[in-house]
Design a protein around this motif. Structure first.
Motif, PDB file in Angstrom:
ATOM      1  N   GLN A  86      79.430  16.774  93.785  1.00  0.00           N
ATOM      2  CA  GLN A  86      78.440  15.943  94.215  1.00  0.00           C
ATOM      3  C   GLN A  86      79.176  15.167  95.389  1.00  0.00           C
ATOM      4  O   GLN A  86      78.627  14.893  96.410  1.00  0.00           O
ATOM      5  CB  GLN A  86      78.122  15.046  93.098  1.00  0.00           C
ATOM      6  CG  GLN A  86      77.135  14.065  93.332  1.00  0.00           C
ATOM      7  CD  GLN A  86      75.846  14.352  93.768  1.00  0.00           C
ATOM      8  OE1 GLN A  86      75.305  15.667  93.388  1.00  0.00           O
ATOM      9  NE2 GLN A  86      75.212  13.777  94.785  1.00  0.00           N
ATOM     10  N   ALA A  87      80.267  14.733  95.050  1.00  0.00           N
ATOM     11  CA  ALA A  87      81.111  13.880  96.051  1.00  0.00           C
ATOM     12  C   ALA A  87      81.563  14.391  97.195  1.00  0.00           C
ATOM     13  O   ALA A  87      81.059  13.923  98.439  1.00  0.00           O
ATOM     14  CB  ALA A  87      82.406  13.182  95.387  1.00  0.00           C
ATOM     15  N   VAL A  88      81.754  15.796  97.359  1.00  0.00           N
ATOM     16  CA  VAL A  88      82.276  16.585  98.264  1.00  0.00           C
ATOM     17  C   VAL A  88      80.840  16.866  99.206  1.00  0.00           C
ATOM     18  O   VAL A  88      81.043  16.668 100.461  1.00  0.00           O
ATOM     19  CB  VAL A  88      83.110  17.929  98.035  1.00  0.00           C
ATOM     20  CG1 VAL A  88      83.112  18.738  99.444  1.00  0.00           C
ATOM     21  CG2 VAL A  88      84.103  17.699  97.122  1.00  0.00           C
ATOM     22  N   ALA A  89      80.020  17.082  98.544  1.00  0.00           N
ATOM     23  CA  ALA A  89      78.434  17.286  99.213  1.00  0.00           C
ATOM     24  C   ALA A  89      78.258  16.143 100.022  1.00  0.00           C
ATOM     25  O   ALA A  89      77.745  16.091 100.886  1.00  0.00           O
ATOM     26  CB  ALA A  89      77.542  17.784  98.302  1.00  0.00           C
ATOM     27  N   PRO A 149      72.480  18.286  95.440  1.00  0.00           N
ATOM     28  CA  PRO A 149      73.043  18.946  96.522  1.00  0.00           C
ATOM     29  C   PRO A 149      73.599  20.151  95.887  1.00  0.00           C
ATOM     30  O   PRO A 149      74.324  20.165  94.855  1.00  0.00           O
ATOM     31  CB  PRO A 149      74.023  18.054  97.442  1.00  0.00           C
ATOM     32  CG  PRO A 149      74.382  17.263  96.431  1.00  0.00           C
ATOM     33  CD  PRO A 149      73.078  16.830  95.539  1.00  0.00           C
ATOM     34  N   VAL A 150      73.752  21.379  96.576  1.00  0.00           N
ATOM     35  CA  VAL A 150      74.334  22.705  95.969  1.00  0.00           C
ATOM     36  C   VAL A 150      75.446  22.856  96.933  1.00  0.00           C
ATOM     37  O   VAL A 150      75.301  23.112  98.205  1.00  0.00           O
ATOM     38  CB  VAL A 150      73.238  23.694  95.917  1.00  0.00           C
ATOM     39  CG1 VAL A 150      74.220  24.994  95.462  1.00  0.00           C
ATOM     40  CG2 VAL A 150      72.161  23.383  95.002  1.00  0.00           C
ATOM     41  N   GLU A 169      90.973   8.891 106.080  1.00  0.00           N
ATOM     42  CA  GLU A 169      89.664   8.448 106.993  1.00  0.00           C
ATOM     43  C   GLU A 169      88.569   8.581 105.921  1.00  0.00           C
ATOM     44  O   GLU A 169      87.579   8.023 106.357  1.00  0.00           O
ATOM     45  CB  GLU A 169      89.542   9.467 108.124  1.00  0.00           C
ATOM     46  CG  GLU A 169      90.681   9.043 109.114  1.00  0.00           C
ATOM     47  CD  GLU A 169      90.346  10.069 110.429  1.00  0.00           C
ATOM     48  OE1 GLU A 169      91.166   9.888 111.463  1.00  0.00           O
ATOM     49  OE2 GLU A 169      89.632  10.979 110.251  1.00  0.00           O
ATOM     50  N   ASN A 170      88.784   9.308 105.155  1.00  0.00           N
ATOM     51  CA  ASN A 170      87.695   9.407 104.004  1.00  0.00           C
ATOM     52  C   ASN A 170      88.200   9.132 102.621  1.00  0.00           C
ATOM     53  O   ASN A 170      89.042   9.804 102.293  1.00  0.00           O
ATOM     54  CB  ASN A 170      86.951  10.895 104.014  1.00  0.00           C
ATOM     55  CG  ASN A 170      85.800  11.139 102.816  1.00  0.00           C
ATOM     56  OD1 ASN A 170      86.081  11.353 101.886  1.00  0.00           O
ATOM     57  ND2 ASN A 170      84.677  10.817 103.530  1.00  0.00           N
ATOM     58  N   ARG A 171      87.541   8.220 102.060  1.00  0.00           N
ATOM     59  CA  ARG A 171      87.991   7.687 100.682  1.00  0.00           C
ATOM     60  C   ARG A 171      88.233   8.987  99.738  1.00  0.00           C
ATOM     61  O   ARG A 171      89.150   8.781  98.877  1.00  0.00           O
ATOM     62  CB  ARG A 171      87.114   6.858 100.308  1.00  0.00           C
ATOM     63  CG  ARG A 171      87.534   5.862  99.019  1.00  0.00           C
ATOM     64  CD  ARG A 171      86.487   4.816  98.635  1.00  0.00           C
ATOM     65  NE  ARG A 171      85.232   5.610  98.554  1.00  0.00           N
ATOM     66  CZ  ARG A 171      84.580   6.050  97.630  1.00  0.00           C
ATOM     67  NH1 ARG A 171      85.275   6.375  96.486  1.00  0.00           N
ATOM     68  NH2 ARG A 171      83.434   6.620  97.493  1.00  0.00           N
ATOM     69  N   LEU A 172      87.314   9.854  99.799  1.00  0.00           N
ATOM     70  CA  LEU A 172      87.379  10.960  98.867  1.00  0.00           C
ATOM     71  C   LEU A 172      88.827  11.628  98.632  1.00  0.00           C
ATOM     72  O   LEU A 172      89.485  11.881  97.690  1.00  0.00           O
ATOM     73  CB  LEU A 172      86.285  11.886  98.946  1.00  0.00           C
ATOM     74  CG  LEU A 172      86.235  13.131  97.996  1.00  0.00           C
ATOM     75  CD1 LEU A 172      86.173  12.776  96.561  1.00  0.00           C
ATOM     76  CD2 LEU A 172      85.277  14.174  98.383  1.00  0.00           C
ATOM     77  N   PHE A 173      89.339  11.996  99.903  1.00  0.00           N
ATOM     78  CA  PHE A 173      90.637  12.865 100.219  1.00  0.00           C
ATOM     79  C   PHE A 173      91.622  11.767 100.247  1.00  0.00           C
ATOM     80  O   PHE A 173      92.833  12.356 100.906  1.00  0.00           O
ATOM     81  CB  PHE A 173      90.321  13.752 101.020  1.00  0.00           C
ATOM     82  CG  PHE A 173      89.279  14.644 100.550  1.00  0.00           C
ATOM     83  CD1 PHE A 173      89.302  15.326  99.454  1.00  0.00           C
ATOM     84  CD2 PHE A 173      88.293  14.900 101.351  1.00  0.00           C
ATOM     85  CE1 PHE A 173      88.581  16.413  98.962  1.00  0.00           C
ATOM     86  CE2 PHE A 173      87.153  15.777 100.911  1.00  0.00           C
ATOM     87  CZ  PHE A 173      87.322  16.428 100.006  1.00  0.00           C
ATOM     88  N   ALA A 174      91.556  10.512 100.123  1.00  0.00           N
ATOM     89  CA  ALA A 174      92.668   9.458 100.739  1.00  0.00           C
ATOM     90  C   ALA A 174      93.984   9.846  99.765  1.00  0.00           C
ATOM     91  O   ALA A 174      95.135   9.928 100.338  1.00  0.00           O
ATOM     92  CB  ALA A 174      92.328   8.213 100.042  1.00  0.00           C
ATOM     93  N   LEU A 175      93.848  10.104  98.576  1.00  0.00           N
ATOM     94  CA  LEU A 175      95.007  10.627  97.652  1.00  0.00           C
ATOM     95  C   LEU A 175      95.734  11.817  97.765  1.00  0.00           C
ATOM     96  O   LEU A 175      96.850  12.027  97.819  1.00  0.00           O
ATOM     97  CB  LEU A 175      94.757  10.358  96.021  1.00  0.00           C
ATOM     98  CG  LEU A 175      94.417   9.128  95.602  1.00  0.00           C
ATOM     99  CD1 LEU A 175      93.946   9.000  94.250  1.00  0.00           C
ATOM    100  CD2 LEU A 175      95.446   8.130  95.915  1.00  0.00           C
ATOM    101  N   SER A 176      94.729  12.814  98.254  1.00  0.00           N
ATOM    102  CA  SER A 176      95.451  14.248  98.127  1.00  0.00           C
ATOM    103  C   SER A 176      95.686  14.350  99.735  1.00  0.00           C
ATOM    104  O   SER A 176      96.361  15.390 100.087  1.00  0.00           O
ATOM    105  CB  SER A 176      94.296  15.020  97.991  1.00  0.00           C
ATOM    106  OG  SER A 176      93.100  14.945  98.859  1.00  0.00           O
ATOM    107  N   GLY A 177      95.428  13.447 100.714  1.00  0.00           N
ATOM    108  CA  GLY A 177      95.852  13.697 102.082  1.00  0.00           C
ATOM    109  C   GLY A 177      95.455  15.061 102.715  1.00  0.00           C
ATOM    110  O   GLY A 177      96.194  15.479 103.337  1.00  0.00           O
ATOM    111  N   SER A 178      94.174  15.125 102.456  1.00  0.00           N
ATOM    112  CA  SER A 178      93.579  16.568 102.961  1.00  0.00           C
ATOM    113  C   SER A 178      92.675  16.120 104.204  1.00  0.00           C
ATOM    114  O   SER A 178      92.128  15.254 104.317  1.00  0.00           O
ATOM    115  CB  SER A 178      92.662  17.121 101.928  1.00  0.00           C
ATOM    116  OG  SER A 178      93.582  17.311 100.549  1.00  0.00           O
ATOM    117  N   SER A 179      92.524  17.262 104.853  1.00  0.00           N
ATOM    118  CA  SER A 179      91.396  17.193 106.157  1.00  0.00           C
ATOM    119  C   SER A 179      90.205  18.172 105.940  1.00  0.00           C
ATOM    120  O   SER A 179      90.381  19.073 105.438  1.00  0.00           O
ATOM    121  CB  SER A 179      92.202  17.705 107.325  1.00  0.00           C
ATOM    122  OG  SER A 179      93.107  16.633 107.874  1.00  0.00           O
ATOM    123  N   VAL A 180      89.235  17.427 106.485  1.00  0.00           N
ATOM    124  CA  VAL A 180      87.686  18.128 106.432  1.00  0.00           C
ATOM    125  C   VAL A 180      87.428  18.568 107.859  1.00  0.00           C
ATOM    126  O   VAL A 180      87.386  17.519 108.576  1.00  0.00           O
ATOM    127  CB  VAL A 180      86.753  17.589 105.525  1.00  0.00           C
ATOM    128  CG1 VAL A 180      85.590  18.271 105.516  1.00  0.00           C
ATOM    129  CG2 VAL A 180      87.330  17.357 104.065  1.00  0.00           C
TER     130      VAL A 180
END
Length: 352
Positions: free
Chosen positions: A274-277, A241-242, A296-307
């Motif tokens: 890759q993980a964000v994609a 993915p790009v 709610e998403n494991r990728l951003f669990a530590l940074s506490g961010s929203s997408v």
């Protein structure tokens, strides 16, 4: 789903909760009872309640897990559960203004290749949201014009794919057994003659049907080469993915200085495109804009961010990619959600 629906909160609790969330989103700081009780003319909540009554409601909301009190402040801020409750049950979206709609349509439809529109879209989302903008580029589906297999070693070959658009891609194929130059040539000619003009997915489907039906005159060695020659691109495309990310510097705002570790973690997450994609990919099947809050998403669990992400479609209604923004959980969801949605629809009009 939050354990306490909005309907289970009293009118007073809902109003206090709403003011805390909106105040936190606006300032990035916890909201105290004095602020809530202050007059609206001075930026307060204008609640017709005593500070003691407000503190009692804040405590109730904290007990429900909707608010939290940082150690360094007497104020309250919404938890991830509280933000989800607000987004799903209380938020009133503000549709993009006529000026914002014109700006969006003008910037992404400037003359140039579609790649330029995708870059412009990512930068646009960043500028409007004040966060980082992201666009996942449509998977490239070249239509075949020619495939040539060139021997490199007894058990290795170079596959050269030429698309109808003139694009050329090369892949090295490892073979299970030595293949002669004639077998490589036969396999390449077979693909070019019978499957030209199709996408890789279409070519693979047609090839498998012909081979399974016994309609191919290829010998076993050439058949294996044909399968490998197509499969290697299909596999590679699905893993490649790009992602275009613009405006990551926006994440380093004034409120981030007090929580620099969280921002550092978020920037590290963005480096793993890759993980964000893969996260954005999960929004491809959504009928509308999706919101991922913190853990709610494991990728951003530590940074506490929203997408906030939305799929965009081509003129035939097929999903071809996903776009969105990423930032702190105090994103202005009511404003950003409709902007992301409108931008996705506007970009889709440019996709053939």
């Amino acid at each position: 789903m939050p354990p306490h629906p909005v309907t289970e909160l009293s009118t007073r609790a809902r109003e206090v909760f709403r003011l805390v969330v909106e105040g936190y989103i606006a300032s990035g700081q916890p909201v105290g009872s004095k602020t809530l009780a202050g007059p609206k003319s001075e930026g307060g909540g204008g609640l017709n309640l005593s500070p003691a009554s407000i503190r009692s409601v804040l405590h109730e909301l904290e007990t429900l897990g909707l608010l939290a009190a940082p150690h360094t402040s007497a104020g309250r801020m919404p938890t991830e559960t509280g933000l989800r409750l607000f987004v799903d049950g209380m938020m009133q979206v503000a549709e993009p203004s006529a000026e914002e709609r014109r700006t969006i349509e003008t910037r992404i439809s400037a003359p140039g290749p579609i790649e330029a529109a995708l870059e412009a879209t990512s930068a646009l989302l960043s500028d409007i949201s004040g966060a980082a903008g992201m666009v996942m580029v449509p998977r490239r589906e070249p239509r075949l014009a020619q495939l040539t297999l060139v021997p490199l070693a007894p058990t290795r070959a170079l596959a050269v794919l030429v698309g109808e658009d003139g694009g050329i891609e090369n892949r090295v194929i490892d073979l299970d057994a030595p293949a002669s130059a004639s077998a490589l040539e036969q396999a390449g000619n077979y693909i070019t003659a019978r499957l030209a003009g199709r996408t890789l997915a279409e070519a693979a489907t047609a090839m498998q049907a012909e081979l399974a039906g016994g309609r191919s005159q290829l010998d076993a060695a050439s058949r294996d080469l044909v399968e490998r020659g197509l499969a290697i691109w299909s596999e590679d495309a699905s893993r490649r993915p790009v992602l275009i990310v613009r405006g990551a510097a926006n994440l380093l705002d004034e409120t981030a200085l007090g929580d620099i570790e969280r921002v550092r973690q978020l920037l590290d997450d963005l480096e793993s495109k890759q993980a964000v994609a893969e996260l954005l990919e999960s929004a491809r099947s959504a009928e509308a804009t999706r919101i991922f809050i913190g853990s709610e998403n494991r990728l951003f669990a530590l940074s506490g961010s929203s997408v906030i992400a939305s799929p965009y479609r081509d003129r035939e209604g097929r999903v071809v990619g996903v776009l969105g923004v990423i930032g702190p959980t105090r994103l202005n969801y009511a404003r950003v959600v409709p902007i992301v949605d409108f931008t996705a629809r506007s970009l889709g009009k440019l996709i053939g």
